[in-house]
Each structure stands twice: as C-alpha cells, then as structure tokens.
Design a protein around this motif. Structure first.
Motif, PDB file in Angstrom:
ATOM      1  N   SER A 152     -16.783  28.278 -56.700  1.00 43.47           N
ATOM      2  CA  SER A 152     -17.650  27.108 -56.515  1.00 43.47           C
ATOM      3  C   SER A 152     -17.205  26.039 -57.505  1.00 43.47           C
ATOM      4  CB  SER A 152     -19.113  27.475 -56.760  1.00 43.47           C
ATOM      5  OG  SER A 152     -19.542  28.460 -55.829  1.00 43.47           O
ATOM      6  N   ILE A 153     -16.851  24.869 -56.995  1.00 47.83           N
ATOM      7  CA  ILE A 153     -16.323  23.789 -57.831  1.00 47.83           C
ATOM      8  C   ILE A 153     -17.406  22.722 -57.983  1.00 47.83           C
ATOM      9  CG2 ILE A 153     -14.451  22.125 -58.136  1.00 47.83           C
ATOM     10  CD1 ILE A 153     -12.783  23.875 -56.212  1.00 47.83           C
ATOM     11  N   GLY A 154     -17.581  22.247 -59.221  1.00 45.84           N
ATOM     12  CA  GLY A 154     -18.732  21.410 -59.546  1.00 45.84           C
ATOM     13  C   GLY A 154     -18.639  19.942 -59.200  1.00 45.84           C
ATOM     14  N   PHE A 155     -18.106  19.613 -58.015  1.00 43.07           N
ATOM     15  CA  PHE A 155     -18.117  18.224 -57.559  1.00 43.07           C
ATOM     16  C   PHE A 155     -19.559  17.761 -57.325  1.00 43.07           C
ATOM     17  CE2 PHE A 155     -13.932  19.662 -55.590  1.00 43.07           C
ATOM     18  CZ  PHE A 155     -13.151  19.094 -56.593  1.00 43.07           C
ATOM     19  N   GLU A 156     -19.718  16.450 -57.130  1.00 45.37           N
ATOM     20  CA  GLU A 156     -21.051  15.908 -56.821  1.00 45.37           C
ATOM     21  C   GLU A 156     -21.664  16.678 -55.658  1.00 45.37           C
ATOM     22  OE1 GLU A 156     -24.315  14.049 -57.399  1.00 45.37           O
ATOM     23  OE2 GLU A 156     -22.633  13.261 -58.561  1.00 45.37           O
ATOM     24  N   GLN A 157     -20.846  16.955 -54.637  1.00 46.38           N
ATOM     25  CA  GLN A 157     -21.253  17.873 -53.572  1.00 46.38           C
ATOM     26  C   GLN A 157     -20.471  19.154 -53.814  1.00 46.38           C
ATOM     27  OE1 GLN A 157     -21.624  16.317 -49.703  1.00 46.38           O
ATOM     28  NE2 GLN A 157     -21.932  18.311 -48.766  1.00 46.38           N
ATOM     29  N   LEU A 158     -21.147  20.209 -54.218  1.00 41.62           N
ATOM     30  CA  LEU A 158     -20.485  21.457 -54.567  1.00 41.62           C
ATOM     31  C   LEU A 158     -19.546  21.905 -53.450  1.00 41.62           C
ATOM     32  CD1 LEU A 158     -23.485  23.472 -56.076  1.00 41.62           C
ATOM     33  CD2 LEU A 158     -21.515  22.584 -57.331  1.00 41.62           C
ATOM     34  N   ALA A 159     -18.372  22.392 -53.835  1.00 40.34           N
ATOM     35  CA  ALA A 159     -17.395  22.890 -52.864  1.00 40.34           C
ATOM     36  C   ALA A 159     -17.210  24.381 -53.084  1.00 40.34           C
ATOM     37  CB  ALA A 159     -16.065  22.167 -53.029  1.00 40.34           C
ATOM     38  N   HIS A 160     -17.289  25.143 -52.005  1.00 42.20           N
ATOM     39  CA  HIS A 160     -17.185  26.602 -52.086  1.00 42.20           C
ATOM     40  C   HIS A 160     -16.037  27.086 -51.202  1.00 42.20           C
ATOM     41  CE1 HIS A 160     -21.242  26.334 -53.788  1.00 42.20           C
ATOM     42  NE2 HIS A 160     -21.619  25.686 -52.695  1.00 42.20           N
ATOM     43  N   PHE A 161     -15.240  27.987 -51.731  1.00 41.04           N
ATOM     44  CA  PHE A 161     -14.151  28.609 -50.975  1.00 41.04           C
ATOM     45  C   PHE A 161     -14.123  30.096 -51.298  1.00 41.04           C
ATOM     46  CE2 PHE A 161     -13.006  24.198 -51.563  1.00 41.04           C
ATOM     47  CZ  PHE A 161     -12.500  23.826 -50.324  1.00 41.04           C
ATOM     48  N   THR A 162     -13.450  30.862 -50.443  1.00 48.55           N
ATOM     49  CA  THR A 162     -13.263  32.288 -50.723  1.00 48.55           C
ATOM     50  C   THR A 162     -11.834  32.675 -50.361  1.00 48.55           C
ATOM     51  OG1 THR A 162     -13.717  33.391 -48.597  1.00 48.55           O
ATOM     52  CG2 THR A 162     -15.632  32.624 -49.842  1.00 48.55           C
ATOM     53  N   SER A 163     -11.376  33.747 -50.960  1.00 46.08           N
ATOM     54  CA  SER A 163     -10.028  34.224 -50.669  1.00 46.08           C
ATOM     55  C   SER A 163      -9.886  34.679 -49.220  1.00 46.08           C
ATOM     56  CB  SER A 163      -9.669  35.382 -51.605  1.00 46.08           C
ATOM     57  OG  SER A 163     -10.584  36.454 -51.443  1.00 46.08           O
ATOM     58  N   VAL A 164     -10.976  35.122 -48.611  1.00 48.75           N
ATOM     59  CA  VAL A 164     -10.873  35.652 -47.247  1.00 48.75           C
ATOM     60  C   VAL A 164     -11.014  34.571 -46.185  1.00 48.75           C
ATOM     61  CG1 VAL A 164     -11.630  37.954 -47.927  1.00 48.75           C
ATOM     62  CG2 VAL A 164     -13.341  36.304 -47.134  1.00 48.75           C
ATOM     63  N   THR A 165     -11.572  33.396 -46.562  1.00 46.00           N
ATOM     64  CA  THR A 165     -11.640  32.285 -45.613  1.00 46.00           C
ATOM     65  C   THR A 165     -10.546  31.251 -45.891  1.00 46.00           C
ATOM     66  OG1 THR A 165     -13.354  31.278 -47.017  1.00 46.00           O
ATOM     67  CG2 THR A 165     -14.089  32.533 -45.102  1.00 46.00           C
ATOM     68  N   GLN A 166      -9.758  31.496 -46.948  1.00 44.56           N
ATOM     69  CA  GLN A 166      -8.554  30.714 -47.262  1.00 44.56           C
ATOM     70  C   GLN A 166      -8.854  29.226 -47.450  1.00 44.56           C
ATOM     71  OE1 GLN A 166      -6.443  34.050 -44.582  1.00 44.56           O
ATOM     72  NE2 GLN A 166      -5.500  32.075 -44.413  1.00 44.56           N
ATOM     73  N   SER A 167      -8.297  28.346 -46.618  1.00 44.44           N
ATOM     74  CA  SER A 167      -8.473  26.908 -46.843  1.00 44.44           C
ATOM     75  C   SER A 167      -9.771  26.365 -46.255  1.00 44.44           C
ATOM     76  CB  SER A 167      -7.287  26.140 -46.248  1.00 44.44           C
ATOM     77  OG  SER A 167      -7.227  26.344 -44.848  1.00 44.44           O
ATOM     78  N   LYS A 168     -10.511  27.193 -45.569  1.00 45.26           N
ATOM     79  CA  LYS A 168     -11.770  26.757 -44.943  1.00 45.26           C
ATOM     80  C   LYS A 168     -12.904  26.823 -45.972  1.00 45.26           C
ATOM     81  CE  LYS A 168     -15.052  28.320 -41.390  1.00 45.26           C
ATOM     82  NZ  LYS A 168     -16.050  28.893 -42.303  1.00 45.26           N
TER      83      LYS A 168
END
Length: 406
Positions: free
Chosen positions: A139-155
C-alpha cells in the motif's frame, strides 16, 4: 574442486568464534573443515593452499530485505519490458561485488511491470547468488492510496481485496520466507514526502490482521510485515506477526513483548517508513532485549534527511553496496558496549540466513555449510565499509569477485 584457504583470522560467526591464523578446507563447494592453520595443514597435507594470511576471512554478506529486481530497474534505468531483467542482473552484480551472496527479495506488484514471481525466479536462476523471494501486497501512501499485490502483478486492487483470504493464501503459498508480506502502514516507498502524504496510515483493522496472520500459520508459514509506530507494532505483535520489518519507533515495552514472543526484527537504518529510521541506539536496545536483529538496506531508498548517523551527503537512491556503511554505526556502538565481533557480524550474515530459512546452508563458517565467504581487509561493517576492501567473494566455493590482481 578441493583447496584450503588460510587467513590472518577467521571470524566464523559460529560456536568457533574468531580463529587467529585460521584455515578452511573446501570440498565440492562446501566447507569441509575449519580450524587452526597449524592443525589443518597437517591433517590435509598435499591439498592446494590459497594463502591470504594478510586478510580476514568471514562469511559473505546477506541483505534480507531488498527491492532490486522489481522496483529498482525502473527507478534507476530507462528500462522497457525487454530490458528490465538486464538491468536487474546489473544491480545484482553490484550487490555481489559488495560481498553479498544472498538476498531476501520482495515482489509486491508494480504498475509498470506485469511480471509474475515465477518470471523473477526464472530470470535469475543461473546467477551466482542465493535469492529468496517474499510474495507481498503493498500500500503506497499517495493522496489516493494505491494497493498492489504480487499475485495481481500490475493490476491495482482495492483495499477490500487486500483482505480477501483467497488472495492472502495465494500470496502466502508463493512466499519463500517471512518478508514484507503485508504493509500494516502505507509506505512512502522512495517517493518524496509531498508525493505520499498518507504514508504511515494504518491499512488494516486488528481483526483483519489476525485473520491474515492465521492464514499463514495454518499453511505452516511465518508472516512478516512492514510496520512502524507504537500502534502498528502493538497490533502486529498481538495479531501474531512473526517478523517485523523496520519496527521504527518501537518503545521499550514493545521490545520486551517482541522478545518474549520470539519475534525477529529487520532494522533498516537508511529509511523505509514514515518515521525516523532505526538508529544505532534503537538497534542497541533491541539487542539488549535479546531480539534477533538483522540489518538490511531495503534498497533502493533515499537516505532519511534526519538520520544523522548515516555517512551520506545527498539523498540519491542508495543500494545494497551501502550495506556495510549503514550497518557500521550500530556495529560500532554495540562494539563499544562490549559485543563480540561475531555477534555484530551476525546481523548481516547468520541472523538474516536464519530469517531466510537458509541457516543450514550458509551464514557462518562451519563444516557442512556452503562455502560462501569473503577475503577482506577487515571485518565487514565494523572495520571496513568500502567495497574495494573486499578483495575476493566466493559463492559455493567458486571465486566470483576478484580484486587481487597479480
């Protein structure tokens, strides 16, 4: 291939401690014997001898928390999908030439890199380095939080999807060791403070965190978490998290609790969270509480501007080549408090090897382990910080780096 290597002293990071005028016998890529030169030369007469009696022999180094293959190439180079892994291997070679022969690499999911964890594994399978992969979410702390996972890759995924136990189980199954499997706090990553105003925000409720930890434990796996600040650390300990990555801002009471629970802490003196990084005094406190501590770079990161103990004059991204330099302030302080050089060196050798679940393979100079070792001008981190002072690097008994030219 059989040979004996002699050193001015061997810092074994084992029950043998430091052996002055010591030697090791290497057979088939493994350490066959460790002891005094005077004894081994009689027991193994006739074997080829590599005489480095001007130098110190130690286990090779381990950086157990890195982002070298996924995030570093795009941060450092103008790569495309075709050249991404070429850059990754160049970064790995820089680590290898810095005395590092084992890594704990995090695969988090990256918006520009649609690679699976298997793609990363295949890309480096022939590289002379032992790489353990931690599958994670982030989870990256941008103004709008961005979430990624290793299993969903770039999505990108929603915060709700982070707690989907099917996704959690898939991440757990793909993970080699308890790396930064979840981010309890949103991370600043290597962005500027202005770009990540929500860095540090707690992502999970306690109940969600407990469910996630239980999922790992039911699979017979340990779980690690990116966490900082007293509230997040307390939640992590109560939820059953096994390894705290960073744990910046931990207090004495929580350190005592972590020790009782047998929790391992990976300190990152260069940065990594929204708080001041692990200072030498904080690492001393952890050690005094008998907590297993590993020191890692979390590379690539910019040095925290308020980390006065760091030997950097700029905020450019720092990599695994700085491992000795960032470990030195804590190692020096601990040495001043009477800690033995073997205990200190363990923070960048034996302790991370155990964290990676590879302590039966490497991390110490001990008969039966892989012959992963350094020939150096001094004890890494404690006495030397310049990579040029590492004269040779051996991986499974083979010389892979050589700065001694005749």
């Amino acid at each position: 291939m059989e040979y004996m290597i002699r050193g001015k002293k061997l810092v074994t990071v084992s029950k043998l401690d430091t052996i002055k005028d010591g030697a090791m016998v290497i057979k088939g890529g493994k350490i066959a014997a460790v002891g005094q030169w005077s004894e081994l030369k009689e027991s193994f007469s006739g074997i080829k001898v590599l005489d480095y009696s001007k130098y110190i022999i130690t286990p090779s180094l381990i950086d157990c928390h890195t982002h070298l293959l996924e995030f570093a190439p795009t941060s450092l180079y103008p790569v495309t999908a075709e050249t991404h892994f070429l850059a990754g291997k160049a970064i790995l070679f820089q680590a290898l030439s810095s005395g590092i022969t084992a890594l704990g690499e995090q695969i988090c999911g990256h918006p520009q890199c649609d690679f699976s964890i298997d793609d990363y594994r295949k890309a480096v399978k022939d590289f002379p380095m032992d790489i353990s992969f931690a599958a994670t979410s982030i989870s990256i702390g941008f103004e709008q939080l961005a979430h990624f996972t290793s299993v969903t890759q770039s999505k990108s995924v929603s915060q709700l999807e982070l707690t989907d136990l099917k996704v959690v189980q898939e991440i757990a199954e793909e993970s080699d060791y308890p790396g930064e499997n979840i981010f309890i706090n949103a991370t600043p990553a290597n962005f500027t403070e202005e770009q990540v105003p929500r860095a540090g925000q707690i992502i999970y409720s306690f109940e969600e965190l407990k469910q996630i930890a239980d999922t790992y434990h039911k699979l017979g796996k340990k779980i690690g978490a990116h966490v900082a600040g007293e509230k997040g650390i307390e939640m992590a300990l109560d939820a059953g998290i096994d390894v705290l990555h960073h744990a910046q801002g931990i207090n004495d009471e929580l350190a005592e609790k972590a020790a009782k629970l047998g929790v391992h802490i990976i300190a990152t003196p260069i940065g990594g969270t929204h708080l001041l990084p692990n200072s030498p005094e904080e690492i001393l406190s952890l050690m005094e509480n008998n907590i297993p501590v590993s020191i890692s770079t979390d590379a690539y990161l910019p040095p925290h501007p308020d980390a006065s103990w760091l030997p950097f004059n700029d905020r450019s991204l720092k990599g695994p080549d700085t491992l000795m330099a960032i470990a030195r302030p804590a190692m020096k302080l601990l040495h001043d408090y009477g800690y033995d050089e073997n205990v200190l060196l363990a923070m960048i050798t034996a302790n991370p090897a155990k964290l990676l679940r590879k302590d039966k393979k490497f991390g110490r100079l001990e008969a039966g382990l892989d012959a992963d070792f350094l020939v150096a001008e001094g004890v890494p981190g404690l006495e030397i910080t310049e990579n040029s002072d590492i004269k040779k690097v051996y991986f499974k008994g083979k010389e892979v780096i050589n700065r001694v030219r005749k």
